[in-house]
Design a protein around this motif. Structure first.
Motif, mmCIF file in Angstrom:
data_model
loop_
_atom_site.group_PDB
_atom_site.id
_atom_site.type_symbol
_atom_site.label_atom_id
_atom_site.label_comp_id
_atom_site.label_asym_id
_atom_site.label_seq_id
_atom_site.Cartn_x
_atom_site.Cartn_y
_atom_site.Cartn_z
ATOM 1 N N THR A 1 0.797 -1.222 0.000
ATOM 2 C CA THR A 1 0.000 0.000 0.000
ATOM 3 C C THR A 1 0.836 1.281 0.000
ATOM 4 O OG1 THR A 1 -0.096 0.071 2.425
ATOM 5 C CG2 THR A 1 -1.852 -1.146 1.279
ATOM 6 N N GLY A 2 2.138 1.166 0.245
ATOM 7 C CA GLY A 2 2.953 2.363 0.419
ATOM 8 C C GLY A 2 2.902 2.915 1.823
ATOM 9 N N GLU A 3 2.212 2.199 2.733
ATOM 10 C CA GLU A 3 2.159 2.590 4.144
ATOM 11 C C GLU A 3 2.906 1.559 4.978
ATOM 12 O OE1 GLU A 3 0.905 5.431 5.260
ATOM 13 O OE2 GLU A 3 0.221 5.987 3.260
ATOM 14 N N ASP A 4 3.223 1.936 6.222
ATOM 15 C CA ASP A 4 3.838 0.997 7.134
ATOM 16 C C ASP A 4 2.782 -0.002 7.598
ATOM 17 O OD1 ASP A 4 5.820 -0.180 8.617
ATOM 18 O OD2 ASP A 4 6.344 1.635 9.744
ATOM 19 N N GLY A 5 3.228 -1.093 8.177
ATOM 20 C CA GLY A 5 2.271 -2.058 8.692
ATOM 21 C C GLY A 5 2.822 -3.459 8.699
ATOM 22 N N TYR A 6 1.942 -4.404 8.901
ATOM 23 C CA TYR A 6 2.295 -5.821 8.983
ATOM 24 C C TYR A 6 1.508 -6.622 7.949
ATOM 25 C CZ TYR A 6 3.944 -5.022 13.880
ATOM 26 O OH TYR A 6 4.575 -4.589 15.023
ATOM 27 N N GLU A 7 2.087 -7.750 7.558
ATOM 28 C CA GLU A 7 1.354 -8.854 6.952
ATOM 29 C C GLU A 7 1.507 -10.018 7.920
ATOM 30 O OE1 GLU A 7 1.295 -8.178 2.203
ATOM 31 O OE2 GLU A 7 3.272 -8.596 3.027
ATOM 32 N N ILE A 8 0.385 -10.496 8.457
ATOM 33 C CA ILE A 8 0.411 -11.450 9.558
ATOM 34 C C ILE A 8 -0.199 -12.775 9.110
ATOM 35 C CG2 ILE A 8 -0.311 -11.885 11.939
ATOM 36 C CD1 ILE A 8 -0.770 -8.856 12.236
ATOM 37 N N MET A 9 0.583 -13.847 9.240
ATOM 38 C CA MET A 9 0.064 -15.195 9.022
ATOM 39 C C MET A 9 -0.300 -15.786 10.376
ATOM 40 S SD MET A 9 2.711 -16.835 6.248
ATOM 41 C CE MET A 9 3.398 -15.821 4.927
ATOM 42 N N VAL A 10 -1.533 -16.280 10.482
ATOM 43 C CA VAL A 10 -2.001 -16.922 11.708
ATOM 44 C C VAL A 10 -2.579 -18.280 11.340
ATOM 45 C CG1 VAL A 10 -2.518 -14.671 12.725
ATOM 46 C CG2 VAL A 10 -4.343 -15.961 11.624
ATOM 47 N N PRO A 11 -2.667 -19.227 12.277
ATOM 48 C CA PRO A 11 -3.322 -20.502 11.969
ATOM 49 C C PRO A 11 -4.716 -20.262 11.413
ATOM 50 C CG PRO A 11 -2.216 -20.623 14.101
ATOM 51 C CD PRO A 11 -2.150 -19.187 13.669
ATOM 52 N N ASP A 12 -5.086 -21.019 10.392
ATOM 53 C CA ASP A 12 -6.335 -20.723 9.686
ATOM 54 C C ASP A 12 -7.555 -20.684 10.600
ATOM 55 O OD1 ASP A 12 -6.265 -23.443 10.107
ATOM 56 O OD2 ASP A 12 -6.439 -24.001 7.997
ATOM 57 N N GLU A 13 -7.582 -21.569 11.608
ATOM 58 C CA GLU A 13 -8.743 -21.594 12.482
ATOM 59 C C GLU A 13 -8.814 -20.372 13.390
ATOM 60 O OE1 GLU A 13 -5.440 -23.755 14.697
ATOM 61 O OE2 GLU A 13 -6.209 -23.676 12.634
ATOM 62 N N ALA A 14 -7.692 -19.637 13.529
ATOM 63 C CA ALA A 14 -7.663 -18.433 14.374
ATOM 64 C C ALA A 14 -7.948 -17.167 13.583
ATOM 65 C CB ALA A 14 -6.295 -18.311 15.055
ATOM 66 N N GLY A 15 -8.073 -17.295 12.262
ATOM 67 C CA GLY A 15 -8.162 -16.121 11.407
ATOM 68 C C GLY A 15 -9.302 -15.178 11.731
ATOM 69 N N ILE A 16 -10.525 -15.704 11.835
ATOM 70 C CA ILE A 16 -11.679 -14.834 12.070
ATOM 71 C C ILE A 16 -11.575 -14.155 13.430
ATOM 72 C CG2 ILE A 16 -14.163 -14.848 12.543
ATOM 73 C CD1 ILE A 16 -14.549 -16.723 10.219
ATOM 74 N N GLY A 17 -11.073 -14.871 14.425
ATOM 75 C CA GLY A 17 -10.907 -14.269 15.746
ATOM 76 C C GLY A 17 -9.949 -13.098 15.730
ATOM 77 N N VAL A 18 -8.823 -13.253 15.025
ATOM 78 C CA VAL A 18 -7.840 -12.166 14.922
ATOM 79 C C VAL A 18 -8.429 -10.997 14.139
ATOM 80 C CG1 VAL A 18 -5.575 -11.518 13.996
ATOM 81 C CG2 VAL A 18 -5.867 -13.727 15.147
ATOM 82 N N TRP A 19 -9.129 -11.315 13.056
ATOM 83 C CA TRP A 19 -9.778 -10.273 12.238
ATOM 84 C C TRP A 19 -10.745 -9.451 13.089
ATOM 85 C CZ3 TRP A 19 -9.317 -8.807 7.080
ATOM 86 C CH2 TRP A 19 -10.347 -8.049 6.531
ATOM 87 N N ASN A 20 -11.561 -10.131 13.869
ATOM 88 C CA ASN A 20 -12.537 -9.431 14.709
ATOM 89 C C ASN A 20 -11.867 -8.618 15.817
ATOM 90 O OD1 ASN A 20 -14.693 -10.411 13.212
ATOM 91 N ND2 ASN A 20 -15.021 -12.188 14.538
ATOM 92 N N GLN A 21 -10.779 -9.133 16.363
ATOM 93 C CA GLN A 21 -10.034 -8.376 17.372
ATOM 94 C C GLN A 21 -9.455 -7.096 16.774
ATOM 95 O OE1 GLN A 21 -7.453 -11.788 18.865
ATOM 96 N NE2 GLN A 21 -7.709 -10.623 20.746
ATOM 97 N N LEU A 22 -8.925 -7.196 15.575
ATOM 98 C CA LEU A 22 -8.373 -6.021 14.903
ATOM 99 C C LEU A 22 -9.479 -4.994 14.633
ATOM 100 C CD1 LEU A 22 -5.941 -7.803 12.437
ATOM 101 C CD2 LEU A 22 -5.254 -6.184 14.214
ATOM 102 N N ALA A 23 -10.632 -5.477 14.195
ATOM 103 C CA ALA A 23 -11.757 -4.563 13.948
ATOM 104 C C ALA A 23 -12.164 -3.852 15.238
ATOM 105 C CB ALA A 23 -12.932 -5.329 13.358
ATOM 106 N N ALA A 24 -12.183 -4.606 16.355
ATOM 107 C CA ALA A 24 -12.542 -4.009 17.643
ATOM 108 C C ALA A 24 -11.514 -2.992 18.099
ATOM 109 C CB ALA A 24 -12.701 -5.106 18.693
ATOM 110 N N ALA A 25 -10.251 -3.156 17.626
ATOM 111 C CA ALA A 25 -9.179 -2.225 17.976
ATOM 112 C C ALA A 25 -9.167 -0.994 17.076
ATOM 113 C CB ALA A 25 -7.833 -2.928 17.909
#
Length: 368
Positions: free
Chosen positions: A190-214
């Motif tokens: 994107t031209g911005e700073d940040g992360y690309e994060i690989m997580v176990p597939d079964e944890a994906g939605i949980g991490v996504w929702n946590q990020l949205a809440a943050a």
């Protein structure tokens, strides 16, 4: 039937507009792609990039294999987690794909290639691997989330455990670390700073929702495309492909010419192209330029670039830039073009465009 990422249900729950993208059902947007674009430039946004192909390269000759397979040289990578960007070329010097390779150990590298080129990439990698003592295996048990923007790191860190926060504390651009079960890379598209994060597939939605809440805003393919184009980043199949040399796609910096003793697929063809460039031959590869439209309208892929009533090139990617406020484009043109302005054939009109370097916005700053 299209493939679905581990985050697919989260997209449906967020009322995403889902489209087919390279055989995957992916979110185009969640409402306003402009709002999603601005969120990444001004705060923090996140993308589902789980459709990307992750390949584990292991074995006694993993390093030698990648040194031959890629135009860039993985010998540069000596610290665990360090990454580089490279083209994977054919014998004619055309780009089979562009990718990121991560060094984990001397016998283990992680390579991330494009989703739309998965089958041909894996076939090519397997074919070249026959010459080496190496194993090439796709990793399919992960979800991948790109968190991008000036506040992306802070917000992503806020949902991490103390152990994970400690692991990523000193992470530098183009470096990845294993943080508990997460593989966190300070990379992006994107031209911005940040992360690309690989997580176990079964944890994906949980991490996504946590990020949205943050406070990280979900963003879709449409915003990802305007962001990457503003940053002057190529899109495979548009700005380069198997018939386009990296020298014609603003990727010359990714070719490691030294040491001269290192052979790699496509080297001989690229050396011949370099000679054509040096001698200013009419057969020399074209070059990539940036364009900003000075008239009203929008530049799009396939439109012709004109100088003195002669077609001198073609637009490979074009859009209306939310950050610049004008239409921007990348175009492949004849190498001897040195004009400061050109005309672009937009429908039946020829519109004025300014020639700039093919990078328009980085870290929120307009460069043109």
């Amino acid at each position: 039937m299209a493939n679905k990422t581990p985050l697919y249900q989260a997209h449906l729950d967020a009322n995403a507009r889902v489209v087919d993208f390279g055989g995957w059902d992916m979110p185009l947007n969640y409402g306003s792609q402009i709002d999603e674009h601005h969120a990444v430039r001004q705060d923090a946004g996140m993308f589902d990039v789980s459709h990307m192909t992750v390949v584990e390269v292991t074995g006694a000759e993993a390093k030698q294999y990648l040194q031959y397979l890629l135009a860039n040289d993985v010998a540069k990578l000596t610290v665990a987690g360090k990454a580089l960007y490279s083209g994977m070329l054919n014998e004619n010097g055309g780009v089979i794909d562009d990718l990121i390779a991560y060094y984990l150990t001397d016998t283990h590298y992680r390579v991330v290639v494009n989703a739309s080129t998965r089958d041909k990439d894996l076939a090519w990698m397997e074919n070249v691997a026959q010459q080496f003592n190496v194993s090439v295996e796709e990793k399919t048990d992960v979800a991948m989330i790109a968190v991008q923007g000036p506040n992306a790191i802070e917000k992503a860190n806020s949902i991490m455990s103390a152990e994970q926060q400690a692991a990523v504390a000193e992470i530098k651009p183009f470096v990845a670390v294993q943080a508990a079960s997460w593989f966190v890379a300070r990379t992006g598209y994107t031209g911005e700073d940040g992360y690309e994060i690989m997580v176990p597939d079964e944890a994906g939605i949980g991490v996504w929702n946590q990020l949205a809440a943050a406070g990280v805003k979900p963003a879709g393919l449409a915003a990802r495309d305007t962001l990457r184009l503003e940053a002057g980043m190529n899109l495979y199949g548009h700005d380069m492909d198997e018939n386009v040399s990296p020298l014609a796609a603003n990727m010359g910096w990714t070719i490691a010419w030294e040491p001269e003793t290192r052979d790699f697929v496509g080297r001989k063809a690229l050396l011949a192209q370099k000679e054509l460039i040096a001698t200013k031959s009419a057969e020399a590869p074209h070059k990539m330029i940036g364009l900003i439209l000075e008239d009203k309208g929008v530049m799009r892929e396939g439109q012709e670039v004109v100088v003195d009533d002669k077609v001198v090139g073609v637009i490979t990617s074009g859009t209306m830039s939310p950050t610049v406020g004008k239409s921007i484009a990348m175009a492949r043109v004849k190498r001897d073009l040195n004009q400061e302005s050109v005309l672009v054939q937009v429908r039946k009109k020829q519109l004025n465009a300014k020639v700039v370097k093919p990078s328009f916005v980085r870290k929120g700053e307009v460069l043109v």
